[in-house]
Scaffold this active site. Structure first.
Site, short mmCIF file in Angstrom:
data_model
loop_
_atom_site.label_atom_id
_atom_site.label_comp_id
_atom_site.label_asym_id
_atom_site.label_seq_id
_atom_site.Cartn_x
_atom_site.Cartn_y
_atom_site.Cartn_z
N ARG A 1 0.84 -1.21 0.00
CA ARG A 1 0.00 0.00 0.00
C ARG A 1 0.87 1.26 0.00
O ARG A 1 1.03 1.93 -1.01
CB ARG A 1 -0.95 -0.05 1.21
CG ARG A 1 -2.07 0.97 1.19
CD ARG A 1 -1.70 2.39 1.60
NE ARG A 1 -1.08 2.49 2.90
CZ ARG A 1 -0.52 3.61 3.36
NH1 ARG A 1 -0.50 4.70 2.61
NH2 ARG A 1 0.06 3.65 4.55
N ASP A 2 1.52 1.58 1.13
CA ASP A 2 2.33 2.80 1.20
C ASP A 2 3.47 2.73 0.19
O ASP A 2 3.85 3.73 -0.44
CB ASP A 2 2.88 2.96 2.63
CG ASP A 2 3.29 4.38 2.97
OD1 ASP A 2 3.65 5.14 2.06
OD2 ASP A 2 3.29 4.73 4.16
N HIS B 1 5.18 4.38 12.84
CA HIS B 1 5.30 4.35 11.37
C HIS B 1 6.31 5.43 10.98
O HIS B 1 6.00 6.62 11.01
CB HIS B 1 3.89 4.63 10.81
CG HIS B 1 3.76 4.72 9.32
ND1 HIS B 1 3.01 3.83 8.58
CD2 HIS B 1 4.20 5.63 8.42
CE1 HIS B 1 3.02 4.17 7.31
NE2 HIS B 1 3.73 5.27 7.18
N CYS C 1 4.05 9.34 0.54
CA CYS C 1 2.69 9.82 0.33
C CYS C 1 2.72 10.84 -0.80
O CYS C 1 3.50 11.79 -0.76
CB CYS C 1 2.16 10.44 1.62
SG CYS C 1 0.54 11.17 1.40
N ASN D 1 9.40 4.31 3.33
CA ASN D 1 9.29 3.87 4.72
C ASN D 1 10.59 3.17 5.11
O ASN D 1 11.36 2.74 4.25
CB ASN D 1 8.16 2.85 4.87
CG ASN D 1 6.80 3.46 4.67
OD1 ASN D 1 6.39 3.73 3.55
ND2 ASN D 1 6.10 3.69 5.75
N HIS E 1 8.88 7.08 8.20
CA HIS E 1 9.50 7.23 6.88
C HIS E 1 10.99 7.52 7.13
O HIS E 1 11.37 8.02 8.18
CB HIS E 1 8.79 8.31 6.07
CG HIS E 1 7.48 7.82 5.53
ND1 HIS E 1 7.32 7.36 4.26
CD2 HIS E 1 6.28 7.65 6.14
CE1 HIS E 1 6.08 6.95 4.08
NE2 HIS E 1 5.41 7.11 5.22
#
Ligand code: HMG
Ligand code: MG
Length: 300
Positions: free
Chosen positions: A16-17, A206, A239, A248, A208
């Protein structure tokens, strides 16, 4: 001495990310192969995809098929920004839903075209319904340290936003350094506060890795009692609406650090590197995370 947990849960966010901001179109079957090879590496919790506007994020337009065709192993999240996303996700068969809101109003407007308060007000009945239907709900808190538009975010603002989500009944808070600007003291301070204030929910970090501080920030968060981390195989990620947000922190690098500290994750670094090797030729930039480079040189 350092305080370290015996076990850590890794939530893989690569599909996803990792892929949402990828310039090359990645085919649905390649995404499924990537997801299944991550499962084969021992991943039990994963963000699969997101039900967002295909005009805003074209790479996630195949969300319905991704959910339908992924093997049901462990907890599989899909991201939704609003009621429409939640309805589509449930129709597709999703059982664990992640909502996402930024602490910073400017970021939230750029990301989901609503202020933070407008998003929360709209999400409240959606979350109530999801909880009535016994779905697992995770709330992703963006720009919890710094915002690309507003600068430094105070931890009290993060705590207020988390409190609102906890009062709505979410099961988990995933708290994000969206543009990778936090330092280890800021990581420790924020997670220490949240751990104290919200013992009733799962707390996840989370990070990055824009400035290569994520591993240090994870070590600091471990000291604050955090034992759940979102990571992305190959360090993929970013994002589209947060300028400066690069990948990430890499799953393989985090699992390697945890292995070396004797902390169990149930995940094979070597098999994660194999999954990275599968997706690497399909993305538009080279993958050069530490452990993956060693794997390519056959010394992983
Ligand atoms: P909008 O333009 O304000 O939407 O966008 P709207 O409500 O006015 O509707 C416009 C059109 O979009 C309509 O279709 C709706 O049906 C459709 P039309 O009538 O024009 O054909 N629409 C949708 N379609 C599919 N799925 C939906 C949906 N909702 C409306 N859910 C919207 C608002 C939220 C839709 C848009 O801004 C959007 O999709 N944003 C997505 C942003 C995104 O995916 N960002 C990345 C994920 S967050 C992240 O990466 C951060 C995180 O990793 C943590 C961190 O690191 O910080 C989690
Ligand atoms: Mg992110």
């Amino acid at each position: 001495m350092f305080s370290l947990p015996k076990n850590v849960t890794i939530i893989e966010v690569g599909p996803r990310d990792g892929l949402q901001n990828e310039k090359n179109h990645v085919d649905e079957n390649d995404k499924l192969d990537f997801i299944h090879s991550l499962q084969a590496a021992g991943i039990k919790e994963m963000e699969l995809t997101s039900f967002v506007s295909p005009k805003w994020v074209p790479q996630m337009a195949d969300a319905k098929n991704i959910v339908a065709k992924t093997k049901k192993i462990g907890r599989q999240f899909v991201l939704v920004p609003n009621e429409k996303g939640a309805d589509l996700a449930i129709e597709a068969g999703a059982e664990s839903i992640a909502v996402f809101v930024g602490v910073s109003n400017t970021f939230n407007k750029k990301n989901i075209n609503r202020t933070t308060v407008e998003s929360l007000d709209a999400l409240e009945p959606v979350i109530s319904k999801l909880k009535r239907d016994s779905l697992f709900v995770r709330a992703c808190i963006s720009t919890a340290f710094y915002c690309p538009y507003e600068g430094k975010i105070e931890k009290e603002e993060v705590s207020d936003l988390c409190r609102r989500f906890v009062s709505m009944g979410v099961d988990e808070l995933s708290v994000a350094d969206t543009i990778g600007m936090a330092n280890p003291v800021e990581s420790y301070d924020l997670f220490n506060l949240l751990k104290e204030q919200f013992p009733q929910v799962l707390l996840t970090a989370h990070f990055h890795d824009t400035r290569k501080m994520a591993i240090a920030n994870i070590f600091a968060a471990l000291q604050a009692g955090i034992d759940r981390f979102d990571t992305s195989a190959g360090g993929l990620g970013g994002c589209p609406f947060a300028p400066g947000a690069t990948g990430n922190v890499a799953t393989e690098d985090v699992v390697h650090m945890l292995d070396s500290l004797g902390i169990e994750t149930g995940i094979s670094v070597e098999k994660i590197c194999e999954a990275v090797g599968m997706i690497a030729p399909l993305v538009s930039h080279p993958i050069d995370t530490g452990l993956y480079k060693m794997h390519k040189n056959r010394s992983c």
